[in-house]
Motif scaffolding. Structure first.
Motif, mmCIF file in Angstrom:
data_model
loop_
_atom_site.group_PDB
_atom_site.id
_atom_site.type_symbol
_atom_site.label_atom_id
_atom_site.label_comp_id
_atom_site.label_asym_id
_atom_site.label_seq_id
_atom_site.Cartn_x
_atom_site.Cartn_y
_atom_site.Cartn_z
ATOM 1 N N ARG A 39 -30.972 -75.497 12.209
ATOM 2 C CA ARG A 39 -29.640 -75.239 12.743
ATOM 3 C C ARG A 39 -29.014 -73.967 12.170
ATOM 4 N NH1 ARG A 39 -25.092 -79.859 12.951
ATOM 5 N NH2 ARG A 39 -26.615 -80.595 14.495
ATOM 6 N N TRP A 40 -29.201 -73.723 10.878
ATOM 7 C CA TRP A 40 -28.461 -72.659 10.202
ATOM 8 C C TRP A 40 -29.303 -71.448 9.831
ATOM 9 C CZ3 TRP A 40 -23.465 -73.600 10.565
ATOM 10 C CH2 TRP A 40 -23.025 -74.925 10.621
ATOM 11 N N GLY A 41 -30.604 -71.500 10.108
ATOM 12 C CA GLY A 41 -31.470 -70.391 9.702
ATOM 13 C C GLY A 41 -31.053 -69.048 10.257
ATOM 14 N N ASP A 42 -30.548 -69.021 11.491
ATOM 15 C CA ASP A 42 -30.127 -67.756 12.096
ATOM 16 C C ASP A 42 -28.887 -67.179 11.427
ATOM 17 O OD1 ASP A 42 -32.198 -67.934 13.851
ATOM 18 O OD2 ASP A 42 -31.002 -68.725 15.516
ATOM 19 N N VAL A 43 -28.141 -68.019 10.723
ATOM 20 C CA VAL A 43 -26.901 -67.560 10.097
ATOM 21 C C VAL A 43 -27.174 -66.964 8.718
ATOM 22 C CG1 VAL A 43 -24.566 -68.201 9.402
ATOM 23 C CG2 VAL A 43 -25.652 -69.350 11.346
ATOM 24 N N PHE A 44 -27.872 -67.726 7.875
ATOM 25 C CA PHE A 44 -28.029 -67.276 6.483
ATOM 26 C C PHE A 44 -29.463 -66.886 6.138
ATOM 27 C CE2 PHE A 44 -29.780 -71.384 6.099
ATOM 28 C CZ PHE A 44 -30.347 -71.555 4.847
ATOM 29 N N GLY A 45 -30.380 -66.921 7.099
ATOM 30 C CA GLY A 45 -31.785 -66.639 6.807
ATOM 31 C C GLY A 45 -32.067 -65.220 6.373
ATOM 32 N N LEU A 46 -31.166 -64.280 6.697
ATOM 33 C CA LEU A 46 -31.400 -62.891 6.303
ATOM 34 C C LEU A 46 -31.509 -62.757 4.786
ATOM 35 C CD1 LEU A 46 -31.680 -59.935 7.143
ATOM 36 C CD2 LEU A 46 -29.185 -59.728 7.001
ATOM 37 N N GLY A 47 -30.755 -63.573 4.049
ATOM 38 C CA GLY A 47 -30.839 -63.515 2.590
ATOM 39 C C GLY A 47 -32.239 -63.794 2.102
ATOM 40 N N PHE A 48 -32.894 -64.811 2.675
ATOM 41 C CA PHE A 48 -34.275 -65.102 2.305
ATOM 42 C C PHE A 48 -35.201 -63.964 2.718
ATOM 43 C CE2 PHE A 48 -32.737 -69.591 2.535
ATOM 44 C CZ PHE A 48 -32.952 -69.899 1.204
ATOM 45 N N GLY A 49 -34.908 -63.338 3.851
ATOM 46 C CA GLY A 49 -35.727 -62.208 4.282
ATOM 47 C C GLY A 49 -35.630 -61.042 3.313
ATOM 48 N N ILE A 50 -34.421 -60.745 2.844
ATOM 49 C CA ILE A 50 -34.230 -59.670 1.867
ATOM 50 C C ILE A 50 -34.972 -59.995 0.575
ATOM 51 C CG2 ILE A 50 -32.509 -58.518 0.408
ATOM 52 C CD1 ILE A 50 -30.517 -58.867 2.720
ATOM 53 N N GLU A 51 -34.871 -61.243 0.146
ATOM 54 C CA GLU A 51 -35.538 -61.645 -1.091
ATOM 55 C C GLU A 51 -37.054 -61.509 -0.967
ATOM 56 O OE1 GLU A 51 -37.423 -64.167 -4.064
ATOM 57 O OE2 GLU A 51 -37.454 -64.494 -1.900
ATOM 58 N N ALA A 52 -37.613 -61.909 0.169
ATOM 59 C CA ALA A 52 -39.059 -61.812 0.357
ATOM 60 C C ALA A 52 -39.503 -60.351 0.405
ATOM 61 C CB ALA A 52 -39.460 -62.520 1.649
ATOM 62 N N TRP A 53 -38.748 -59.518 1.098
ATOM 63 C CA TRP A 53 -39.092 -58.085 1.176
ATOM 64 C C TRP A 53 -39.050 -57.448 -0.208
ATOM 65 C CZ3 TRP A 53 -36.580 -53.419 0.218
ATOM 66 C CH2 TRP A 53 -37.179 -52.292 0.764
ATOM 67 N N ALA A 54 -37.998 -57.751 -0.988
ATOM 68 C CA ALA A 54 -37.873 -57.194 -2.337
ATOM 69 C C ALA A 54 -38.974 -57.722 -3.242
ATOM 70 C CB ALA A 54 -36.506 -57.541 -2.917
ATOM 71 N N PHE A 55 -39.383 -58.965 -3.030
ATOM 72 C CA PHE A 55 -40.434 -59.588 -3.829
ATOM 73 C C PHE A 55 -41.751 -58.827 -3.687
ATOM 74 C CE2 PHE A 55 -43.277 -63.169 -4.984
ATOM 75 C CZ PHE A 55 -42.655 -63.572 -6.145
ATOM 76 N N PHE A 56 -42.128 -58.540 -2.446
ATOM 77 C CA PHE A 56 -43.385 -57.823 -2.226
ATOM 78 C C PHE A 56 -43.277 -56.366 -2.673
ATOM 79 C CE2 PHE A 56 -43.986 -61.343 0.839
ATOM 80 C CZ PHE A 56 -45.208 -61.795 0.374
ATOM 81 N N LEU A 57 -42.107 -55.763 -2.501
ATOM 82 C CA LEU A 57 -41.915 -54.398 -2.971
ATOM 83 C C LEU A 57 -42.060 -54.328 -4.492
ATOM 84 C CD1 LEU A 57 -41.121 -51.431 -2.546
ATOM 85 C CD2 LEU A 57 -38.717 -52.153 -2.654
ATOM 86 N N GLU A 58 -41.474 -55.295 -5.188
ATOM 87 C CA GLU A 58 -41.591 -55.312 -6.650
ATOM 88 C C GLU A 58 -43.041 -55.504 -7.080
ATOM 89 O OE1 GLU A 58 -39.584 -57.495 -10.562
ATOM 90 O OE2 GLU A 58 -39.189 -58.264 -8.552
ATOM 91 N N ALA A 59 -43.790 -56.310 -6.337
ATOM 92 C CA ALA A 59 -45.205 -56.512 -6.662
ATOM 93 C C ALA A 59 -45.970 -55.192 -6.593
ATOM 94 C CB ALA A 59 -45.823 -57.532 -5.714
ATOM 95 N N ILE A 60 -45.706 -54.399 -5.557
ATOM 96 C CA ILE A 60 -46.376 -53.103 -5.409
ATOM 97 C C ILE A 60 -45.982 -52.168 -6.551
ATOM 98 C CG2 ILE A 60 -46.553 -51.055 -3.945
ATOM 99 C CD1 ILE A 60 -46.112 -52.936 -1.536
ATOM 100 N N LEU A 61 -44.694 -52.145 -6.876
ATOM 101 C CA LEU A 61 -44.204 -51.250 -7.926
ATOM 102 C C LEU A 61 -44.770 -51.625 -9.292
ATOM 103 C CD1 LEU A 61 -40.483 -50.997 -6.755
ATOM 104 C CD2 LEU A 61 -42.208 -49.183 -6.640
ATOM 105 N N ILE A 62 -44.869 -52.922 -9.564
ATOM 106 C CA ILE A 62 -45.455 -53.366 -10.831
ATOM 107 C C ILE A 62 -46.916 -52.947 -10.908
ATOM 108 C CG2 ILE A 62 -46.185 -55.406 -12.131
ATOM 109 C CD1 ILE A 62 -43.572 -56.728 -11.329
ATOM 110 N N ALA A 63 -47.640 -53.078 -9.788
ATOM 111 C CA ALA A 63 -49.046 -52.680 -9.778
ATOM 112 C C ALA A 63 -49.206 -51.188 -10.072
ATOM 113 C CB ALA A 63 -49.673 -53.031 -8.430
#
Length: 487
Positions: A97-121
């Motif tokens: 019901r609510w994923g379209d409203v607040f799901g962008l936050g999880f999307g930002i977190e996932a994108w930053a997560f993978f970016l940090e993984a690349i930077l750490i490598a």
């Protein structure tokens, strides 16, 4: 039948195992989050110090911390991914019901997560392979990515606490979504800065605690002194800042989530001149058993005046507020967090006083004993902060819009309990492996520092993270190894 028993009887059978599974995985993951968010910054501070002063000890510490950072991040990928799947598997009603409203936050977190993984490598690979300044500047985006990840997850959580940025249609479904309002909710600012400072403060105490233990065991060399001083100084500076941020977020909860505040402070009836209870247990009839009562203090803390009116739990129906047990849990979590924070301020003042008077570390062994415990105590406060945030919001998963019981999965309770047992076993193995790797790395570093295993590494006095490797004890040129083995 008591009110609590009646509410539990009406709850779906799968609600309890779903809650327990989510609570366990979140509590396990949160142990790793402070290092994931703050260790890149602490490592870069040490790295910068080493480059600025041409200090090989500082560079060696930065290099070794980067190895810990990589191992911790690898474990965090596993625990974080499990949490992401659990949102969809355990709470499909909310996400549907609510994923379209607040799901962008999880999307930002996932994108930053993978970016940090690349930077750490890149940062880990850059030791000995890049020019010193180039290597350092390539590491600078790491803490930025970490802060971006924290931005995403706090945006999602703060929306669950104070949802906005939508309207409801005739069927009760959200429409006319405003992404900006959904991200920047009334609780976002207070939660984000309180969380970020908590992560940096906790990571500083955890890292410093490792070297405090070494100091207590007689390792009084510059390596341990520097390894303790830099992260502990950062934590000392942030401790009083966190005290004011914590006071601010509590006052924001009082204004924007009055029932959660009432649960955290065990306020039953709406009134002025409300006393403060240190610990204690709320009973079904609204009375409080045990604890220390301080007259009028709760009203004073909430609004700077004993005449401040504090909303009580009884102001809403029993089905719309935490149960007595849940309120007690939130209250104890809040009090433990505040108590540990106050003790850490005293420890920070002790350190600051000695440094101001003598420009040196305190001489007392009791100080280093306290510093060694401060890291674990800080992790406890982080756990308590999340407990207070989530338990105090009950019975709502989306505050005043969706109950937890409405969001839970339809999977049979027996299957969820089996899943819970498997997750516990897997997590014990994962964290056991994590601890084993860290202990193995510590052993190798100690052997290297003692010069008794030069086939594995070189001593701090002769080895540097940049430039050609020195010759081995046998006189042959040192061979290149993968970044992990060099660390």
């Amino acid at each position: 039948m008591s009110t609590t028993a009646h509410l539990l009887a009406d709850a779906p059978a799968q609600l309890l195992p779903a809650r327990e599974l989510m609570a366990f995985t979140l509590a396990s993951h949160i142990i790793l989050v402070p290092l994931g968010v703050a260790l890149p910054f602490i490592t870069l501070v040490m790295h910068y110090r080493g480059l600025r002063t041409s200090d090989p000890v500082a560079l060696l510490l930065a290099r070794r911390w980067s190895a810990v950072m990589a191992v911790q991040f690898a474990i965090g990928i596993v625990t974080g991914t499990v949490l992401s799947f659990e949102f969809g598997l355990l709470w499909p009603g909310m996400m549907g019901r609510w994923g379209d409203v607040f799901g962008l936050g999880f999307g930002i977190e996932a994108w930053a997560f993978f970016l940090e993984a690349i930077l750490i490598a890149i940062y880990l690979y850059g030791w000995r392979r890049l020019k010193p300044k180039t290597h350092f500047w390539l590491g600078v985006p790491m803490p930025i990515a970490a802060l971006m990840g924290a931005f995403g997850i706090i945006a999602a959580n703060s929306w669950m606490n104070t949802p906005q940025g939508f309207t409801l249609d005739a069927d009760g479904r959200p429409v006319n979504v405003s992404v900006q309002q959904a991200i920047f909710t009334p609780m976002f600012g207070p939660q984000y800065w309180h969380f970020v400072v908590a992560m940096f403060l906790t990571a500083g105490y955890v890292v410093a605690g490792v070297y405090a233990v070494g100091w207590l065991r007689g390792r009084r060399d510059r390596y341990h002194r520097l390894g303790f001083t830099v992260p502990f100084t950062l934590a000392t500076i942030l401790t009083p800042v966190q005290f004011f941020l914590g006071d601010n977020i509590a006052r924001q909860v009082f204004i924007k989530q009055p029932i959660k505040f009432a649960a955290a402070e065990l306020v039953w009836k709406t009134d002025t001149h409300v006393p403060e209870y240190l610990f204690g247990r709320l009973q079904e009839d609204g009375s409080i058993k045990g604890g220390i009562k301080i007259p009028q203090l709760d009203s004073i803390l909430a609004g700077f005046s004993p005449d401040t009116k504090v909303t009580g739990l009884s102001s809403v129906p029993a089905s719309d507020r935490p149960t007595a047990t849940q309120a007690t849990i939130a209250h104890w979590a809040f009090d433990i967090m505040a108590t540990i924070g106050s003790v850490l301020i005293l420890l920070a003042l002790w350190y600051a006083w000695c440094w101001w008077r003598h420009r040196d570390l305190p001489k007392s062994r009791w100080f280093f004993r306290c510093a060694a415990v401060a890291g674990a105590a800080s992790i406890v406060t982080v756990e308590c902060g999340w407990i207070m945030t989530e338990v105090g919001r009950q019975p709502w998963i989306v505050y005043q819009n969706m109950r937890v019981s409405e969001a839970v999965t339809g999977t049979p309770a027996s299957s969820l309990w089996i899943m819970f047992g498997l997750v516990v076993v897997i997590y014990v193995l994962i964290f056991g492996a994590f601890l084993g790797v860290l202990l193995k790395m510590r052993t190798r570093w100690r052997l290297a520092d003692a010069g008794s295993a030069r086939v594995l590494s070189d001593t701090p006095e002769t080895d540097t993270p940049y430039g050609p490797r020195p010759e081995t004890a046998a006189g042959a040129p040192g061979t290149r190894r993968d970044p992990g083995s060099e660390l």
